[in-house]
Write a protein that holds these residues in place. Structure first.
Motif, short mmCIF file in Angstrom:
data_model
loop_
_atom_site.label_atom_id
_atom_site.label_comp_id
_atom_site.label_asym_id
_atom_site.label_seq_id
_atom_site.Cartn_x
_atom_site.Cartn_y
_atom_site.Cartn_z
N ASN A 11 1.78 8.00 5.63
CA ASN A 11 0.94 8.45 4.54
C ASN A 11 1.71 9.33 3.54
O ASN A 11 2.78 9.59 3.92
CB ASN A 11 -0.27 9.24 5.02
N SER A 12 0.95 10.07 2.48
CA SER A 12 1.79 10.60 1.49
C SER A 12 2.36 12.13 2.16
O SER A 12 3.42 12.17 1.75
CB SER A 12 0.76 11.01 0.46
N GLU A 13 1.60 12.62 3.24
CA GLU A 13 2.16 13.84 3.78
C GLU A 13 3.52 13.42 4.50
O GLU A 13 4.39 14.41 4.39
CB GLU A 13 1.13 14.27 4.94
N LYS A 14 3.31 12.42 5.23
CA LYS A 14 4.93 11.94 5.93
C LYS A 14 5.94 11.70 4.83
O LYS A 14 7.06 12.11 5.09
CB LYS A 14 4.77 10.73 6.83
N LEU A 66 11.50 5.47 5.69
CA LEU A 66 10.03 5.60 6.40
C LEU A 66 9.65 4.26 6.77
O LEU A 66 9.45 3.45 5.87
CB LEU A 66 9.20 6.55 5.51
N ALA A 67 9.24 3.92 8.03
CA ALA A 67 8.84 2.71 8.47
C ALA A 67 7.99 3.19 9.73
O ALA A 67 7.88 4.32 10.17
CB ALA A 67 9.94 1.68 8.62
N LEU A 68 7.34 2.05 10.06
CA LEU A 68 6.40 2.21 11.36
C LEU A 68 7.34 2.41 12.79
O LEU A 68 8.27 1.87 12.73
CB LEU A 68 5.54 0.98 11.77
N VAL A 88 10.16 3.25 1.54
CA VAL A 88 8.62 3.33 2.27
C VAL A 88 8.23 1.88 2.61
O VAL A 88 7.86 1.21 1.69
CB VAL A 88 7.78 4.40 1.57
N ASP A 89 8.19 1.59 3.88
CA ASP A 89 7.66 0.28 4.17
C ASP A 89 6.67 0.36 5.35
O ASP A 89 6.88 1.02 6.25
CB ASP A 89 8.85 -0.82 4.43
N GLY A 90 5.51 -0.27 5.25
CA GLY A 90 4.52 -0.22 6.28
C GLY A 90 4.75 -1.29 7.56
O GLY A 90 3.77 -1.55 7.96
N GLY A 91 6.17 -1.82 7.42
CA GLY A 91 6.33 -2.62 8.61
C GLY A 91 7.15 -1.57 9.64
O GLY A 91 7.40 -0.66 9.52
N TRP A 92 7.46 -2.34 10.83
CA TRP A 92 8.31 -1.63 11.82
C TRP A 92 9.73 -1.33 11.42
O TRP A 92 10.18 -1.93 10.28
CB TRP A 92 8.56 -2.58 12.96
N ARG A 93 10.35 -0.48 11.73
CA ARG A 93 11.46 0.00 11.46
C ARG A 93 12.59 -0.78 11.93
O ARG A 93 13.32 -1.23 10.95
CB ARG A 93 11.52 1.52 12.22
N TYR A 102 0.82 -1.14 0.02
CA TYR A 102 0.06 0.05 0.04
C TYR A 102 0.84 1.10 -0.01
O TYR A 102 0.29 2.40 -0.51
CB TYR A 102 -0.91 -0.05 1.34
N MET A 103 1.91 1.28 0.32
CA MET A 103 2.90 2.45 0.58
C MET A 103 3.15 2.92 -0.98
O MET A 103 3.60 4.18 -1.01
CB MET A 103 4.16 2.23 1.36
N VAL A 104 3.05 2.05 -1.87
CA VAL A 104 3.09 2.66 -3.29
C VAL A 104 2.09 3.43 -3.68
O VAL A 104 2.39 4.48 -4.21
CB VAL A 104 3.13 1.15 -4.47
#
Lengths: 330, 329
Positions: free
Chosen positions: A314-317, A294-296, A262-267, A214-216
């Motif tokens: 999100n896109s703002e970040k 960028l990661a969680l 940019v990944d939606g998993g933890w850092r 989804y980060m795409v």
């Protein structure tokens, strides 16, 4: 001629399931909720009526054993699709996944194949909190013996599912429920998207944004905004975490000299850590600025909408991060 | 046992005898090598004392039926028909090993005879056997699948989950619990609230039977019946085989010096040796002579010696083997 239609992401998966199960008697779908009209995000609609309970197997909540059962069936010549509708529950199945599915070929000197698709769904947001929100791709990426894909478009959702089912290895097919209502062009017939290949979603010359799942979508939104600021973003959809298409990432860095994953998993020890390590060692000479990620944040998912806003990307970040990268000091 | 009640051909009795002896002498040899050299370094969990279980069960199966095993794998492997030389070579870590030196003692498989692998994770193969049975049921095949596991595996959640699913779907799987009364060092009474393992079948609406696991004929007969039911589509059976391992949990030691069990207990079980027991019966039935027995011993000893020579003479895997066999590409 290829007949294209516009489908939603969940419809693309549903169509792939119908066609794969119809085409090959070895393919079956097993997991919790597969006979429910809604539990697996509408992806399984119509299957039980069409194929019956021998091939569409709704299961007791026994994640570890059901996973072992799918592995055993694969060892005996089937090509199961095993769904875990919430990845969080896959921790129960870690023994069968890590100790058995991932090892059975190597440990016995290449005697066995496990043609198994393990479909894990990330289902988060809406106050679901710590145990209904996890993106566990990094944990599986750590373990030798799997292939891992994360489709971000309806086209890839179908094409990668076909590739996963046809593959002779355990393939983790991880997708994010936030994608399920995205729309896109999807061919009606079965087709394959190759495992191990990333794709450039948007060409650009200033910054490479590499993203998973989804980060795409969020990266593309960010790119559009940044275009208005005169920053030309290249967006790469990683698509396949294992094998990872390093070449597409490195080639992009050669062009842009700037890189953010940019990944939606933890850092910590996340997918972002692994990819940064590759970029900073193998594309070091081309970097004009430090490669960033960028990661969680390293905390469990919170419930309150106020905290979710801080937690999720999100896109703002992404835009803030790109501006930081493009600021004078870089 | 009354002789008149035995409905087994002398050919099968001979096969059982030879199989048990092959396991026993193989394991004695491994114990000897472990005690006197460093030729084998992987941990070996010896099967001595339990031979009747693997033998009785596998004798009731066809070649294309599947067997899944545990860390105490050698007996199951040999009873299902796995190649002895390649087993020994695996213990030696050689490239000719059945797992090409990548598995060691705890991870052996021989696909050609339906020996589908052994897991060192306690209870790990139970759902795999259920899954294979599930595949057979979808395929409309008459094959059955067997899960061997120890009493310790019944402490694991997956045991119960697997029994439930197998019974729910009436799958052709036989659950064979080898209750050797210890999970590693721990006696069964210290770990199970109810030590009657066969009783656990009832809560899943499947037959559960306890059998003398040192009586190969009883094990064979009970398994044969369970297999018959499974092939007919009548679902799974849990068979609890009461037995005893003569050596410690791992390695060649008898463990008597560690205060884990008594000499009296070991002596009691050694007197109940499953091989001697069958031998006595065969003598009594007149289907084994002293000369035949000596000849069988000689043959098996020779086979074991040849396996050791094969293992010793085989090369170690080459370095690049490390990276092979992970994925099928």
């Amino acid at each position: 001629m290829i007949k294209m239609r516009r489908l939603l992401y969940h419809q693309a998966i549903n169509e792939a399931l119908h066609q794969l199960i119809e085409r090959d008697p070895r393919v079956f779908l097993i997991g919790q909720g597969v006979t429910s009209p809604w539990y697996v995000g509408r992806t399984t609609v119509g299957l039980i009526h069409r194929f019956g309970p021998k091939r569409i197997i709704d299961t007791p909540v026994s994640e570890n054993s059901i996973t072992g059962i799918a592995i055993g069936a694969a060892l005996a010549g089937m090509r199961p699709i095993l769904v875990h509708p919430r990845m969080d529950f896959m921790y129960y199945a870690m023994d069968q996944l890590a100790n058995h599915a991932a090892t059975w070929r190597y440990m016995f000197g290449n005697q066995f194949s496990i043609p198994l698709t393990i479909w894990g769904i990330v289902n988060r947001g809406g106050g679901q909190a710590a145990q209904h929100s996890q993106s566990l791709q990094a944990i599986f990426m750590h373990i030798p013996g799997f292939k891992i894909v994360m489709p971000s478009t309806p086209y890839d959702a179908k094409g990668l599912l076909v590739s996963a089912v046809e593959d002779n290895n355990p393939v983790l097919y991880i997708d994010d429920r936030w994608l399920y209502n995205c729309e896109g062009e999807v061919p009606e017939d079965l087709y394959k998207v190759p495992i191990g290949k990333g794709i450039v979603r948007r060409e650009g010359k200033d910054v490479t944004l590499a993203a998973t799942s989804y980060m795409v979508v969020e990266a593309l939104k960010a790119a559009k905004v940044l275009e208005g600021e005169g920053i030309d973003i290249e967006v790469i959809d990683i698509r396949s975490l294992k094998p990872l298409d390093k070449e597409i990432l490195i080639n992009s860095v050669k062009k842009t000299g700037r890189f953010i994953i940019v990944d939606g998993g933890w850092r910590t020890c996340g997918v972002s850590a692994e990819i940064l390590s590759i970029i900073t060692t193998e594309a070091y000479d081309y970097l004009k600025a430090p490669a960033l990620r960028l990661a969680l944040p390293d905390v469990p998912a919170p419930a309150s909408p106020a905290l979710e806003k801080v937690y999720y990307l999100n896109s703002e970040k992404i835009i803030v991060k790109v501006r930081e990268l493009m600021s004078d000091k870089n | 046992m009354k002789i008149s009640s035995i409905n087994i051909s002398s050919e099968i009795l001979h096969k059982m005898y030879v199989t048990m002896l092959r396991i026993r002498l193989f394991e004695e040899k491994v114990a000897d090598i472990l005690s006197n050299s460093k030729e084998i370094i992987c941990p070996c969990h010896l099967y001595i004392g339990q031979e009747a279980v693997a033998t009785g069960v596998c004798m009731a199966l066809n070649k294309d039926d599947y067997v899944f095993s545990t860390h105490r794998s050698h007996g199951h492997y040999l009873a299902k028909g796995g190649d002895m030389k390649r087993l020994m070579a695996e213990l030696y870590g050689k490239e000719t090993g059945c797992s090409k030196g990548k598995g060691g003692s705890m991870h052996v498989a021989f696909k050609d005879v339906g020996f589908m692998g052994s897991s060192a994770i306690v209870a790990g193969t139970i759902p795999l056997a259920v899954g294979a049975a599930f595949a057979f049921s979808i395929q409309g095949s008459k094959r059955v699948s067997v899960a061997f596991f120890g009493d310790g595996a019944t402490h694991e959640g997956t045991f119960y989950e697997s029994l439930n699913f197998a019974s729910l779907k009436k799958l052709p799987v036989i659950f064979v619990c080898e209750n050797n009364q210890y999970s590693t060092h721990m006696p069964i009474s210290a770990s199970l609230a109810d030590v009657r393992i066969y009783k656990k079948a009832g809560i899943f609406k499947m037959p559960g039977i306890r059998v003398d696991g040192n009586d190969v004929i009883k094990v064979f007969e009970v398994t044969r019946k369970a297999v018959e039911e499974a092939r007919k589509g009548n679902g799974p059976t849990l068979i609890e085989c009461l037995t005893y391992r003569w050596r410690g949990h791992v390695g060649p030691s008898y463990d008597l010096d560690k205060g884990l069990r008594s000499k009296e207990e070991l002596d009691y079980w050694m007197r109940r040796c499953p091989i001697k027991r069958l031998e006595r019966l065969m003598f009594k039935l007149g289907c084994l002579t002293k000369d035949q027995k000596d000849q069988i011993y000689e043959n098996v000893k020779k086979e074991v010696e040849e396996a050791v020579i094969f293992a010793k003479e085989s090369p170690y895997p080459k370095e690049d083997e490390l990276y092979k066999d992970l994925l099928n590409d």
